[in-house]
Scaffold this active site. Structure first.
Site, PDB file in Angstrom:
ATOM      1  N   THR A   5       0.824  -1.218   0.000  1.00 32.36           N
ATOM      2  CA  THR A   5       0.000   0.000   0.000  1.00 32.36           C
ATOM      3  C   THR A   5       0.860   1.270   0.000  1.00 32.36           C
ATOM      4  O   THR A   5       0.456   2.291  -0.529  1.00 32.36           O
ATOM      5  CB  THR A   5      -0.925   0.029   1.239  1.00 32.36           C
ATOM      6  OG1 THR A   5      -0.144  -0.219   2.403  1.00 32.36           O
ATOM      7  CG2 THR A   5      -2.006  -1.011   1.137  1.00 32.36           C
ATOM      8  N   THR A   6       2.062   1.183   0.600  1.00 35.13           N
ATOM      9  CA  THR A   6       2.956   2.347   0.606  1.00 35.13           C
ATOM     10  C   THR A   6       3.664   2.470  -0.739  1.00 35.13           C
ATOM     11  O   THR A   6       3.753   3.557  -1.310  1.00 35.13           O
ATOM     12  CB  THR A   6       3.999   2.208   1.745  1.00 35.13           C
ATOM     13  OG1 THR A   6       3.313   1.945   2.964  1.00 35.13           O
ATOM     14  CG2 THR A   6       4.817   3.468   1.898  1.00 35.13           C
TER      15      THR A   6
ATOM     16  N   ASP B 169      -1.914  -8.030   7.042  1.00 38.83           N
ATOM     17  CA  ASP B 169      -0.953  -7.991   5.927  1.00 38.83           C
ATOM     18  C   ASP B 169      -0.300  -9.353   5.728  1.00 38.83           C
ATOM     19  O   ASP B 169      -0.143  -9.824   4.608  1.00 38.83           O
ATOM     20  CB  ASP B 169       0.134  -6.931   6.192  1.00 38.83           C
ATOM     21  CG  ASP B 169      -0.384  -5.513   5.966  1.00 38.83           C
ATOM     22  OD1 ASP B 169      -1.537  -5.387   5.515  1.00 38.83           O
ATOM     23  OD2 ASP B 169       0.342  -4.551   6.253  1.00 38.83           O
TER      24      ASP B 169
END
Length: 558
Positions: free
Chosen positions: A93-94, A393
């Protein structure tokens, strides 16, 4: 000459031209800069204050962006990217935000040189296709039944997270949970639904090491009559219901007129007979536990406790479905339709335990469960929330590998390999698209460069050394060790990324960058708030104003 700002009416404004491109790129870069420092094992944490005054401390890109309150439409679409990535593959996501921001940053130079955005987008799409084919060349396939390899892999994927300091703990929990809920569909396909069939139960207190995966389900409920019903049953027969075990209430306000005193007794007797009939239909199958999502009357409770049956009422539908998956029962809507095949017999132990101040029911030690609960213990709620985010995650990584067991090297090695492959191919491209294509190759280097920055090493020296090693296309396994900043072989350090996470990251980042580049107009239709007491807005006709050309006023037809 600058593009005109068109005022369509008092409540609608419009901006267009290169001004919009620059504003969108700046907004997107600002979002990327917020989470740039949260990439890699040496990442910084962000402290967020949410709307209710609570505090969140995390380095999860999606969790940070969820809490951001932005006004610019381009920045909102960037935040949406992170959410999409999280729902699709649960990781990266980053990276996706940093990459998208970098693609827009390198495009800015071409916008200034009056390149048409379509040309830049075309070059980017070509670069995307070539980058995926470059990833295919370095991807390796693994055996999902080899637990050691899988553990190393999940650990390397969540090595950037807060819980990496607790060793194998989170990776073990994630692997066990996803293995339980994985369903083989045949032809090498697997269905792993971690959102629906894995419940994470967080209970403050105890040690983080006390966390475990239950082969079954736990939920925050006690039996209906604790004094009369058993709280521990071995190998129970379980019946799951989706209907109330109480007398039917009339629709809306039903009026019953009773003329004689005996009629009241008749009415009560009818109710009792109805409840008794319902209970006998259920007790016919000799259950040990009856669970219903709706209400359960005192009379039904009496019949069940007399027959030695433990009952639980008002359970969530999602929990009921998980129990059905765990013990092999089928949720029944009407007691008169019950069959022997609907009774769940796959559970080894039913037990109600008190943890802290609350009672929890455990339906565990199931023979072949297809649903499970992960019980997390820890010192505080904040710690447990962060552990849960990391666990989600880790479970997403396990699911991705079970569904598609292919890996690519981590630590920026995959991005550098793709970058080197695109640089080589750019010499074969002719025409105006050559330069944006080359810029796309450079944009991929944002990931290893950010990793180097977060390690605190000399970025220019490290990046030059890495580019030199990748230039000939042979050292495709060389990347940055996120802990030390050293240039190492990813195979030796066992630093991996899941193949489909990488592919999804590249696709989402490039397609989003193209979408934002193709915006050349922002029309805002929000009405301006009027000061109290002022009259209605003026009805004058809107006009076009162009800077430096005051005489050129033309009316727009209404």
């Amino acid at each position: 000459m600058q593009a005109p700002v068109v005022v369509l009416s008092d409540s609608v404004t419009r901006e267009s031209g290169s001004k919009v491109h620059h504003a969108n790129i700046q907004a997107s870069k600002a979002v990327a800069d917020v989470i740039r420092t949260t990439l890699g094992p040496r990442s910084m944490l962000k402290m967020l204050l949410d709307a209710s005054g609570g505090i969140v401390v995390t380095n999860d890109g999606n969790a940070i962006l969820r809490e951001l309150d932005v006004a610019h439409p381009a920045a909102k679409s960037m935040i949406e990217l992170s959410r999409t990535q999280d729902e699709e593959v649960g990781d990266g996501t980053t990276s996706v935000i940093i990459l998208a921001g970098e693609f827009l940053h390198v495009a800015e130079a071409f916008i200034n040189k009056k390149y048409h955005p379509t040309i830049i987008c075309r070059a980017y799409i070509n670069a995307l296709e070539d980058s995926i084919s470059a990833l295919d060349k370095i991807a390796i396939t693994i055996d999902v039944n080899d637990r050691t390899t899988m553990l190393d892999l999940v650990k390397s994927c969540i090595g950037t997270k807060f819980t990496s300091q607790f060793g194998n703990l989170i990776a073990d929990l994630a692997l066990d949970a996803t293995k339980i809920v994985g369903v083989d569909l045949g032809q090498g396909l697997r269905e792993v639904d971690i959102k629906k069939y894995i419940k994470v139960e967080k209970i403050p207190g105890g040690q983080l090491e006390d966390s475990k995966v239950l082969r079954g389900v736990m939920f925050n409920k006690d039996v209906v009559a604790p004094g009369k019903m058993r709280r521990k049953i071995l190998n129970p027969r379980i019946i799951l219901l989706d209907c109330p075990l109480e007398y039917k209430k009339g629709e809306n306000q039903t009026n019953a007129e009773l003329l004689k005193e005996e009629d009241w007794g008749v009415l009560l007797k009818m109710e009792e007979e109805y409840i008794e009939n319902l209970c006998m239909q259920i007790l016919k199958f000799k259950p040990d536990i009856v669970v219903t999502e709706k209400g359960l009357s005192d009379l039904a409770c009496h019949y069940f406790s007399k027959a030695g049956v433990s009952a639980i009422r008002r359970l969530r539908k999602t929990d009921n479905n998980r129990i059905a998956k765990a013990c092999g029962a089928i949720v029944v809507n009407r007691p008169d339709e019950l069959q022997e095949s609907d009774v769940g017999t796959g559970c080894g132990l039913f037990e109600v335990k008190k943890i802290a101040d609350e009672f929890f029911a455990f339906i565990v030690e199931c023979k072949d469960p297809k649903a499970c609960t992960v019980l997390l213990r820890g010192a505080s709620k904040d710690l447990l929330n962060e552990v849960e985010r990391n666990l989600q995650d880790a479970m997403s990584v396990s699911r991705n590998i079970l569904k598609n067991p292919k890996l690519v090297p981590g630590g920026g090695a995959a991005e550098l390999t793709v970058s080197a492959a695109l640089k080589q191919k750019s010499s074969l491209i002719e025409g105006i698209e050559k330069w944006p294509y080359e810029a796309a190759a450079l944009a991929f280097e944002a990931i290893p460069r950010t990793l180097a920055q977060n390690c605190g090493v000399n970025v220019i020296r490290t990046m030059t050394a890495l580019q030199g090693k990748h230039a000939n296309g042979e050292n495709s396994w060389v990347g940055i060790d996120g802990n030390t900043g050293a240039i190492v072989d990813m195979r030796e350090r066992k630093i991996w990324d899941a193949y489909n996470v990488k592919v999804q990251t590249f696709k989402t980042a490039i397609e989003a960058a193209c979408m934002i580049l193709r915006i050349d107009d922002i029309v805002s239709g929000i009405k301006k708030r009027q000061a109290p007491g002022s009259g209605p807005p003026s009805q004058s006709k809107p006009k076009v104003e162009e800077e430096g050309d005051a005489d050129n006023e033309q009316m727009i037809p209404e």
